[in-house]
Design a protein around this motif. Structure first.
Motif, PDB file in Angstrom:
ATOM      1  N   SER A 161     -10.376  14.359 -98.107  1.00 22.29           N
ATOM      2  CA  SER A 161     -10.624  14.095 -99.522  1.00 22.29           C
ATOM      3  C   SER A 161     -10.715  12.591 -99.734  1.00 22.29           C
ATOM      4  CB  SER A 161      -9.504  14.692-100.374  1.00 22.29           C
ATOM      5  OG  SER A 161      -9.320  16.044-100.071  1.00 22.29           O
ATOM      6  N   THR A 162     -11.798  12.003 -99.290  1.00 20.26           N
ATOM      7  CA  THR A 162     -11.906  10.547 -99.303  1.00 20.26           C
ATOM      8  C   THR A 162     -12.560  10.018-100.569  1.00 20.26           C
ATOM      9  OG1 THR A 162     -14.007  10.731 -98.119  1.00 20.26           O
ATOM     10  CG2 THR A 162     -12.011  10.427 -96.801  1.00 20.26           C
ATOM     11  N   ARG A 163     -13.001  10.860-101.436  1.00 19.84           N
ATOM     12  CA  ARG A 163     -13.621  10.386-102.669  1.00 19.84           C
ATOM     13  C   ARG A 163     -13.026  11.114-103.858  1.00 19.84           C
ATOM     14  NH1 ARG A 163     -17.041  14.000-104.981  1.00 19.84           N
ATOM     15  NH2 ARG A 163     -18.015  15.617-103.693  1.00 19.84           N
ATOM     16  N   SER A 164     -13.260  10.553-105.029  1.00 13.89           N
ATOM     17  CA  SER A 164     -12.792  11.191-106.250  1.00 13.89           C
ATOM     18  C   SER A 164     -13.720  12.348-106.603  1.00 13.89           C
ATOM     19  CB  SER A 164     -12.769  10.183-107.402  1.00 13.89           C
ATOM     20  OG  SER A 164     -11.869   9.136-107.129  1.00 13.89           O
ATOM     21  N   PRO A 165     -13.216  13.333-107.314  1.00 15.77           N
ATOM     22  CA  PRO A 165     -14.086  14.447-107.714  1.00 15.77           C
ATOM     23  C   PRO A 165     -15.106  13.992-108.746  1.00 15.77           C
ATOM     24  CG  PRO A 165     -11.928  14.644-108.743  1.00 15.77           C
ATOM     25  CD  PRO A 165     -11.827  13.511-107.768  1.00 15.77           C
ATOM     26  N   HIS A 166     -16.300  14.554-108.668  1.00 19.45           N
ATOM     27  CA  HIS A 166     -17.369  14.221-109.603  1.00 19.45           C
ATOM     28  C   HIS A 166     -17.950  15.518-110.162  1.00 19.45           C
ATOM     29  CE1 HIS A 166     -17.340   9.952-108.842  1.00 19.45           C
ATOM     30  NE2 HIS A 166     -17.434  10.159-107.552  1.00 19.45           N
ATOM     31  N   PRO A 167     -17.501  15.956-111.323  1.00 18.59           N
ATOM     32  CA  PRO A 167     -18.045  17.198-111.888  1.00 18.59           C
ATOM     33  C   PRO A 167     -19.531  17.118-112.183  1.00 18.59           C
ATOM     34  CG  PRO A 167     -16.650  16.038-113.480  1.00 18.59           C
ATOM     35  CD  PRO A 167     -16.450  15.372-112.165  1.00 18.59           C
ATOM     36  N   ASP A 168     -20.079  15.905-112.301  1.00 18.30           N
ATOM     37  CA  ASP A 168     -21.508  15.777-112.572  1.00 18.30           C
ATOM     38  C   ASP A 168     -22.367  16.249-111.399  1.00 18.30           C
ATOM     39  OD1 ASP A 168     -20.884  14.638-115.025  1.00 18.30           O
ATOM     40  OD2 ASP A 168     -20.765  12.634-114.171  1.00 18.30           O
ATOM     41  N   LEU A 169     -21.761  16.393-110.219  1.00 12.69           N
ATOM     42  CA  LEU A 169     -22.509  16.852-109.050  1.00 12.69           C
ATOM     43  C   LEU A 169     -22.596  18.373-108.979  1.00 12.69           C
ATOM     44  CD1 LEU A 169     -20.998  14.466-106.333  1.00 12.69           C
ATOM     45  CD2 LEU A 169     -23.090  14.150-107.658  1.00 12.69           C
ATOM     46  N   VAL A 170     -21.951  19.053-109.906  1.00 16.14           N
ATOM     47  CA  VAL A 170     -21.850  20.513-109.838  1.00 16.14           C
ATOM     48  C   VAL A 170     -23.116  21.165-110.378  1.00 16.14           C
ATOM     49  CG1 VAL A 170     -20.617  22.523-110.738  1.00 16.14           C
ATOM     50  CG2 VAL A 170     -19.343  20.511-109.973  1.00 16.14           C
ATOM     51  N   GLU A 171     -23.668  22.075-109.601  1.00 20.82           N
ATOM     52  CA  GLU A 171     -24.792  22.898-110.039  1.00 20.82           C
ATOM     53  C   GLU A 171     -24.526  24.380-109.797  1.00 20.82           C
ATOM     54  OE1 GLU A 171     -27.266  21.891-111.739  1.00 20.82           O
ATOM     55  OE2 GLU A 171     -26.943  19.724-111.558  1.00 20.82           O
ATOM     56  N   THR A 172     -23.692  24.699-108.812  1.00 24.69           N
ATOM     57  CA  THR A 172     -23.414  26.089-108.451  1.00 24.69           C
ATOM     58  C   THR A 172     -21.906  26.303-108.385  1.00 24.69           C
ATOM     59  OG1 THR A 172     -23.393  25.651-106.070  1.00 24.69           O
ATOM     60  CG2 THR A 172     -25.533  26.129-107.085  1.00 24.69           C
ATOM     61  N   TRP A 173     -21.502  27.556-108.186  1.00 22.36           N
ATOM     62  CA  TRP A 173     -20.079  27.855-108.038  1.00 22.36           C
ATOM     63  C   TRP A 173     -19.502  27.178-106.798  1.00 22.36           C
ATOM     64  CZ3 TRP A 173     -17.850  29.210-112.169  1.00 22.36           C
ATOM     65  CH2 TRP A 173     -18.408  30.112-113.076  1.00 22.36           C
ATOM     66  N   ASP A 174     -20.291  27.100-105.729  1.00 17.09           N
ATOM     67  CA  ASP A 174     -19.816  26.413-104.525  1.00 17.09           C
ATOM     68  C   ASP A 174     -19.527  24.943-104.822  1.00 17.09           C
ATOM     69  OD1 ASP A 174     -20.069  28.755-103.176  1.00 17.09           O
ATOM     70  OD2 ASP A 174     -21.849  28.193-102.030  1.00 17.09           O
ATOM     71  N   ASP A 175     -20.416  24.315-105.596  1.00 20.04           N
ATOM     72  CA  ASP A 175     -20.199  22.910-105.963  1.00 20.04           C
ATOM     73  C   ASP A 175     -18.930  22.760-106.795  1.00 20.04           C
ATOM     74  OD1 ASP A 175     -22.574  22.348-104.693  1.00 20.04           O
ATOM     75  OD2 ASP A 175     -23.755  22.349-106.542  1.00 20.04           O
ATOM     76  N   LEU A 176     -18.735  23.673-107.753  1.00 21.29           N
ATOM     77  CA  LEU A 176     -17.555  23.591-108.605  1.00 21.29           C
ATOM     78  C   LEU A 176     -16.280  23.756-107.781  1.00 21.29           C
ATOM     79  CD1 LEU A 176     -16.395  23.352-111.468  1.00 21.29           C
ATOM     80  CD2 LEU A 176     -16.580  25.839-111.671  1.00 21.29           C
TER      81      LEU A 176
END
Length: 524
Positions: free
Chosen positions: A94-109
């Motif tokens: 987990s080397t980066r902060s979460p970015h919800p803007d990258l989410v497009e699918t359930w897998d991304d979420l």
């Protein structure tokens, strides 16, 4: 008994080596105790302590906490916990902060939520369960295990349970709600395989249906008087009540209460009572449990508790209908702050050349509806040592009138501004403010802008005095909790020959910080 000489750590870049190096610094400078003596005090074996200092593996948080305390450094416990969480997250990828803007699918979420839980130090289902229980939303271990291990559709209340456990404030949740909507939308757009049945209807995260469920959920227990009520307000109420990231529980209670009273103003008395009583807003029915408030309402209206429950649902639906009526008159629900106006350009010129830091801030806003004549702008400052609100000198250079100032917390001030004319939808307007601290009050080594709505462009010019800082670096798209933890040297910015730093940001997102931090030279 003297201290045992420690062997050199093989490699200093691994997460375990970083933790060991930190613990060695505590051990060698803070105590004269040997490892044998520390082992008897901490309850861990000498071998376990030696392993923690070896850099071969990361010890448990409990061991680190006890080790630091017994070394006499209780002041470093929080810092040690931060080092452990950061390096443990790094060891797990987990080397980066979460970015919800990258989410497009359930897998991304799922991927971004796992990063969020890791950032919060919740690496196991048990840790997530414990954090959710502490936040007032207990969950089953099987649910926590499923959320952390299996990418699959989830309900909106499950999303908010995870956000509560990770202590994500209400003002920071809008990107996650939008991410949830995109994931749910992509799932609906995906062709289904023959014979495959849907798992259930999609759950709305905003809108009338979501507002109804948010109000019912908010009525449980103590209602608006529940501890940490700011964590229990859903995204729809967040928008309708103009709640922001820095609003604490008392501000949330006041804003939600004002909104409920204003929205139910034109409803019949028995319906107003059926709304305010379960929410804990009725001063005559301040009971601990919802059922007690329902019993009081049943006695007051001479109806059975079952009838009162149905009347409460009816009143809540009337409240929802009123809140989403387009023609909102006096006393009706306010227009969502997200759809009122946004910032096209924000330019801040910060001068540190005198004893009194001064900042000239120019803003160009764009109205989203006709008749916009008042706006509210917020400023966030460093907290005083005695937790009193910092004194602040604010003046309008041009383009607006300062109507009033409000301190919702000891760090945040709201500036209520009147515009010189009513703006039409799509019309832009510029106004300039000058902000300065009292003479002699030092400024924290940072300037960070926390947009609470969409901002297209932010330009910051900082002019330092005769002594330039040792280092300056960008603060770009960070959460509140990360603002103080940005490593020196990352995104380094050069100071030009006249002592100025220029940075530019585009497409800023609400709930994130943008600006600069600097490090003073030794002795300055």
């Amino acid at each position: 008994m003297g201290k045992k000489r420690l062997k050199p750590i093989a490699g200093t870049d691994s997460p375990a080596a970083v933790v060991a190096t930190y613990l060695r610094g505590i051990y060698t400078t803070a105590t004269e105790l040997s490892l044998v003596q520390l082992a008897s005090r901490t309850g861990y074996s000498q071998a376990a302590l030696s392993e923690a200092l070896s850099g071969r593996s990361i010890p448990t948080l409990e061991l680190i906490t006890k080790f630091v305390r017994e070394c006499g450094r209780t002041d470093a416990v929080v810092e040690a916990e931060h080092v452990w969480r950061r390096e443990t997250a790094r060891s797990r990828g987990s080397t980066r902060s979460p970015h919800p803007d990258l989410v497009e699918t359930w897998d991304d979420l799922h991927r971004e939520l796992v990063l969020l839980t890791h950032q919060a130090g919740l690496f196991t289902p048990k840790a997530l369960c414990d954090a959710a229980r502490a936040a007032g939303h207990p969950i089953k271990p099987t649910s926590a295990h499923r959320w952390l291990t299996v990418p699959r559709p989830m309900r909106s209340d499950s999303l908010h349970t995870i956000l509560n456990a990770c202590q994500v404030s209400m003002g920071m949740r809008e990107p996650w709600v939008r991410a949830f909507d995109r994931a749910a939308g992509s799932a609906q757009a995906t062709p289904r395989l023959p014979g495959r049945q849907p798992t259930g209807p999609p759950v709305a995260t905003t809108g009338p249906g979501a507002l109804f469920h948010e109000l019912r959920r908010l009525s449980r227990g103590r209602g608006l008087h529940a501890p940490h009520v700011d964590r229990h307000v859903g995204p729809t109420l967040l928008q309708l009540c103009d709640l922001t990231a820095m609003d604490g529980p008392e501000t949330v209670r006041r804003k939600v209460g004002d909104w409920v009273h204003a929205t139910t103003r034109h409803l019949p008395h028995h319906l107003r009572l059926a709304v305010t009583t379960p929410l804990g807003l009725n001063p005559d029915a301040q009971f601990r449990f919802l059922q007690q408030r329902i019993d009081w309402l049943a006695s007051e209206q001479e109806r059975s508790p079952g009838t009162c429950r149905r009347r409460i649902d009816e009143a809540m639906r009337r409240l929802v209908e009123t809140a989403f009526t387009p023609e909102t008159g006096p006393g009706m629900a306010p227009v969502s702050r997200e759809h009122t106006w946004h910032v096209r350009e924000f330019e801040a010129i910060l001068s540190l050349t005198t004893e009194t830091p001064q900042c000239t801030e120019s803003r160009t806003i764009v109205a989203h509806r006709d008749g916009l004549d008042r706006i509210t702008w917020s400023l966030t400052l460093a907290r005083n040592e005695d937790d009193s609100p910092p004194k602040l000198d604010v003046s309008v250079v041009h383009g607006a009138q300062l109507l009033s100032m409000e301190w919702p917390s000891t760090r945040r001030v709201l500036l209520h501004l009147g515009l010189p004319k009513r703006l039409r939808a799509g019309e832009s307007h510029e106004f300039v403010l000058r902000v300065s601290l009292p003479p002699g009050r030092p400024m924290s080594p940072r300037y960070v802008f926390w947009p609470e709505r969409r901002c297209e462009r932010f330009r910051l010019v900082t002019r330092f005095g005769k002594t330039f800082p040792a280092a300056v670096w960008r603060v770009d798209h960070v959460f509140h909790r990360d603002a103080d933890e940005i490593e020196t040297g990352r995104d380094h910015v050069e100071v030009n020959d006249v002592g100025e730093v220029h940075v530019l940001f585009s497409d800023l997102q609400a709930g994130h910080g943008y600006g600069i931090r600097w490090e003073h030279r030794p002795g300055v």
